[in-house]
Design a protein around this motif. Structure first.
Motif, PDB file in Angstrom:
ATOM      1  N   SER A  17       0.852  -1.181   0.000  1.00  0.00           N
ATOM      2  CA  SER A  17       0.000   0.000   0.000  1.00  0.00           C
ATOM      3  C   SER A  17       0.892   1.236   0.000  1.00  0.00           C
ATOM      4  O   SER A  17       2.114   1.131   0.176  1.00  0.00           O
ATOM      5  CB  SER A  17      -0.919   0.015   1.226  1.00  0.00           C
ATOM      6  N   ASN A  18       0.301   2.399  -0.203  1.00  0.00           N
ATOM      7  CA  ASN A  18       1.084   3.628  -0.227  1.00  0.00           C
ATOM      8  C   ASN A  18       1.846   3.774   1.089  1.00  0.00           C
ATOM      9  O   ASN A  18       1.238   3.880   2.157  1.00  0.00           O
ATOM     10  CB  ASN A  18       0.179   4.833  -0.444  1.00  0.00           C
ATOM     11  N   GLN A  19       3.156   3.773   0.981  1.00  0.00           N
ATOM     12  CA  GLN A  19       3.981   3.727   2.189  1.00  0.00           C
ATOM     13  C   GLN A  19       5.398   4.167   1.858  1.00  0.00           C
ATOM     14  O   GLN A  19       5.899   3.950   0.761  1.00  0.00           O
ATOM     15  CB  GLN A  19       3.998   2.299   2.741  1.00  0.00           C
ATOM     16  N   GLN A  20       6.071   4.783   2.818  1.00  0.00           N
ATOM     17  CA  GLN A  20       7.495   5.059   2.709  1.00  0.00           C
ATOM     18  C   GLN A  20       8.185   4.615   3.984  1.00  0.00           C
ATOM     19  O   GLN A  20       7.568   4.541   5.036  1.00  0.00           O
ATOM     20  CB  GLN A  20       7.747   6.543   2.445  1.00  0.00           C
ATOM     21  N   GLY A  21       9.453   4.277   3.861  1.00  0.00           N
ATOM     22  CA  GLY A  21      10.184   3.801   5.023  1.00  0.00           C
ATOM     23  C   GLY A  21      11.637   3.573   4.680  1.00  0.00           C
ATOM     24  O   GLY A  21      12.144   4.044   3.663  1.00  0.00           O
ATOM     25  N   THR A  22      12.310   2.807   5.530  1.00  0.00           N
ATOM     26  CA  THR A  22      13.725   2.495   5.349  1.00  0.00           C
ATOM     27  C   THR A  22      13.936   1.007   5.559  1.00  0.00           C
ATOM     28  O   THR A  22      13.400   0.429   6.512  1.00  0.00           O
ATOM     29  CB  THR A  22      14.608   3.285   6.331  1.00  0.00           C
ATOM     30  N   SER A  23      14.679   0.369   4.674  1.00  0.00           N
ATOM     31  CA  SER A  23      14.984  -1.051   4.776  1.00  0.00           C
ATOM     32  C   SER A  23      16.465  -1.252   4.528  1.00  0.00           C
ATOM     33  O   SER A  23      16.986  -0.860   3.487  1.00  0.00           O
ATOM     34  CB  SER A  23      14.167  -1.854   3.756  1.00  0.00           C
ATOM     35  N   GLY A  24      17.163  -1.853   5.506  1.00  0.00           N
ATOM     36  CA  GLY A  24      18.600  -2.058   5.341  1.00  0.00           C
ATOM     37  C   GLY A  24      19.358  -0.771   5.135  1.00  0.00           C
ATOM     38  O   GLY A  24      20.370  -0.745   4.444  1.00  0.00           O
ATOM     39  N   GLY A  25      18.843   0.321   5.718  1.00  0.00           N
ATOM     40  CA  GLY A  25      19.490   1.618   5.573  1.00  0.00           C
ATOM     41  C   GLY A  25      19.152   2.338   4.291  1.00  0.00           C
ATOM     42  O   GLY A  25      19.648   3.442   4.046  1.00  0.00           O
ATOM     43  N   GLY A  50      -5.689  -1.776  -7.661  1.00  0.00           N
ATOM     44  CA  GLY A  50      -5.896  -3.008  -8.410  1.00  0.00           C
ATOM     45  C   GLY A  50      -5.238  -4.193  -7.737  1.00  0.00           C
ATOM     46  O   GLY A  50      -4.633  -4.082  -6.666  1.00  0.00           O
ATOM     47  N   SER A  51      -5.350  -5.329  -8.362  1.00  0.00           N
ATOM     48  CA  SER A  51      -4.772  -6.543  -7.801  1.00  0.00           C
ATOM     49  C   SER A  51      -3.271  -6.608  -8.095  1.00  0.00           C
ATOM     50  O   SER A  51      -2.792  -6.090  -9.092  1.00  0.00           O
ATOM     51  CB  SER A  51      -5.462  -7.767  -8.398  1.00  0.00           C
ATOM     52  N   GLY A  52      -2.541  -7.250  -7.195  1.00  0.00           N
ATOM     53  CA  GLY A  52      -1.121  -7.485  -7.439  1.00  0.00           C
ATOM     54  C   GLY A  52      -0.278  -6.235  -7.470  1.00  0.00           C
ATOM     55  O   GLY A  52       0.687  -6.157  -8.230  1.00  0.00           O
ATOM     56  N   CYS A  53      -0.617  -5.230  -6.661  1.00  0.00           N
ATOM     57  CA  CYS A  53       0.146  -3.981  -6.622  1.00  0.00           C
ATOM     58  C   CYS A  53       1.057  -4.017  -5.399  1.00  0.00           C
ATOM     59  O   CYS A  53       0.599  -3.811  -4.269  1.00  0.00           O
ATOM     60  CB  CYS A  53      -0.797  -2.783  -6.546  1.00  0.00           C
ATOM     61  N   TRP A  54       2.338  -4.298  -5.626  1.00  0.00           N
ATOM     62  CA  TRP A  54       3.262  -4.386  -4.504  1.00  0.00           C
ATOM     63  C   TRP A  54       4.683  -4.067  -4.953  1.00  0.00           C
ATOM     64  O   TRP A  54       4.979  -3.997  -6.149  1.00  0.00           O
ATOM     65  CB  TRP A  54       3.212  -5.764  -3.835  1.00  0.00           C
ATOM     66  N   CYS A  55       5.540  -3.882  -3.980  1.00  0.00           N
ATOM     67  CA  CYS A  55       6.953  -3.604  -4.232  1.00  0.00           C
ATOM     68  C   CYS A  55       7.764  -4.281  -3.129  1.00  0.00           C
ATOM     69  O   CYS A  55       7.600  -3.962  -1.953  1.00  0.00           O
ATOM     70  CB  CYS A  55       7.204  -2.094  -4.250  1.00  0.00           C
ATOM     71  N   TYR A  56       8.601  -5.221  -3.509  1.00  0.00           N
ATOM     72  CA  TYR A  56       9.413  -5.971  -2.552  1.00  0.00           C
ATOM     73  C   TYR A  56      10.810  -5.367  -2.487  1.00  0.00           C
ATOM     74  O   TYR A  56      11.558  -5.402  -3.463  1.00  0.00           O
ATOM     75  CB  TYR A  56       9.483  -7.439  -2.958  1.00  0.00           C
ATOM     76  N   ALA A  73      13.519   3.349  -4.725  1.00  0.00           N
ATOM     77  CA  ALA A  73      14.386   3.057  -3.584  1.00  0.00           C
ATOM     78  C   ALA A  73      15.743   3.706  -3.810  1.00  0.00           C
ATOM     79  O   ALA A  73      16.207   3.838  -4.939  1.00  0.00           O
ATOM     80  CB  ALA A  73      14.543   1.549  -3.392  1.00  0.00           C
ATOM     81  N   GLY A  74      16.382   4.112  -2.716  1.00  0.00           N
ATOM     82  CA  GLY A  74      17.718   4.695  -2.793  1.00  0.00           C
ATOM     83  C   GLY A  74      17.871   5.855  -1.834  1.00  0.00           C
ATOM     84  O   GLY A  74      16.885   6.415  -1.359  1.00  0.00           O
ATOM     85  N   ASN A  75      19.106   6.199  -1.563  1.00  0.00           N
ATOM     86  CA  ASN A  75      19.406   7.281  -0.623  1.00  0.00           C
ATOM     87  C   ASN A  75      19.920   8.538  -1.303  1.00  0.00           C
ATOM     88  O   ASN A  75      20.354   9.469  -0.636  1.00  0.00           O
ATOM     89  CB  ASN A  75      20.427   6.814   0.411  1.00  0.00           C
ATOM     90  N   GLY A  76      19.885   8.581  -2.609  1.00  0.00           N
ATOM     91  CA  GLY A  76      20.417   9.751  -3.315  1.00  0.00           C
ATOM     92  C   GLY A  76      21.908   9.600  -3.539  1.00  0.00           C
ATOM     93  O   GLY A  76      22.591   8.819  -2.879  1.00  0.00           O
ATOM     94  N   GLY A  77      22.410  10.334  -4.517  1.00  0.00           N
ATOM     95  CA  GLY A  77      23.825  10.251  -4.838  1.00  0.00           C
ATOM     96  C   GLY A  77      24.083  10.764  -6.236  1.00  0.00           C
ATOM     97  O   GLY A  77      23.156  11.140  -6.959  1.00  0.00           O
ATOM     98  N   SER A  78      25.334  10.758  -6.647  1.00  0.00           N
ATOM     99  CA  SER A  78      25.706  11.339  -7.936  1.00  0.00           C
ATOM    100  C   SER A  78      25.707  10.321  -9.071  1.00  0.00           C
ATOM    101  O   SER A  78      25.781  10.699 -10.241  1.00  0.00           O
ATOM    102  CB  SER A  78      27.098  11.978  -7.834  1.00  0.00           C
ATOM    103  N   THR A  79      25.599   9.012  -8.761  1.00  0.00           N
ATOM    104  CA  THR A  79      25.632   7.985  -9.795  1.00  0.00           C
ATOM    105  C   THR A  79      24.681   6.851  -9.437  1.00  0.00           C
ATOM    106  O   THR A  79      24.666   6.395  -8.287  1.00  0.00           O
ATOM    107  CB  THR A  79      27.050   7.404  -9.971  1.00  0.00           C
TER     108      THR A  79
END
Length: 209
Positions: free
Chosen positions: A21-29, A40-46, A68-74
């Protein structure tokens, strides 16, 4: 034994999470967010917890964005994809700035019919062994990180799709600035898949930014 393996993964920072579902967080830093306008059905992000790698899946989810990501130049990435992305789709680097509020895309790939910004072309330049066309588009009273707002969208869209490589993010920022496309303070810069409908999936085998 299974508990020990899970504990080891968390100790190493390889925390994993399945977002449905609509969500933000941190995983493994690593920061992540799933946003979609439909349900709809099957809407996910692992979120794999290994750099910015993730596995996204959508089916009639409206406007679907997993990032996903923490930002950066590359950004360095490799992935596989299947299915469709509806009326529009973008794969690459995505983010926002504040003061001014700007939504930005650096697009290396898309699904059939995607890769079109709908904006006016501001220029082009050569970077990372390709030519990127640059566009700007005004969004009026649309969803944003600051609620419903009017803001500019900046796009760099690669001529010729690819599913692995590196993107020099800073080079695009510099080029936009030289064209008078002024950005504000960076709020986020993440690896992205966006799909405007359809049913498909993407699986990042490696991702770092």
């Amino acid at each position: 034994m299974k508990f020990a393996l899970v504990l080891a993964l968390f100790v190493l920072g390889f925390a994993q999470v399945n977002v449905t579902s609509n969500q933000q967080g941190t995983s493994g830093g690593v920061k992540y967010e799933l946003w979609m306008s439909g349900s709809g059905s099957g809407c996910w992000c692992y979120i794999k917890g290994q750099g910015c790698a993730f596995h996204g899946h959508w089916s009639n989810c409206g406007d679907y964005l997993c990032r996903a990501g923490n930002g950066g130049s590359t950004l360095t990435y490799a992935y596989t994809k299947t299915g469709s992305g509806g009326g529009y789709s973008f794969i690459g680097v995505y983010g926002w700035t504040t003061n001014p509020l700007v939504e930005f895309y650096i697009v290396d790939d898309w699904f059939s019919g995607g890769g079109n910004s709908g904006g006016s072309q501001k220029g082009s330049f050569s970077q990372d062994d390709a030519t990127y066309n640059i566009f700007e588009h005004t969004q009026t009273n649309q969803p944003s990180i600051q609620g419903t707002a009017t803001f500019e969208q900046f796009f760099s869209i690669r001529q010729g799709q690819r599913t692995s490589g590196s993107i020099n993010v800073q080079a695009h920022f510099d080029k936009w600035n030289s064209l008078g496309m002024k950005m504000g303070s960076i709020y986020e810069a993440k690896a992205l898949v966006e799909a405007g409908g359809g049913s498909g999936e993407i699986d990042y085998t490696s991702c770092s930014i």
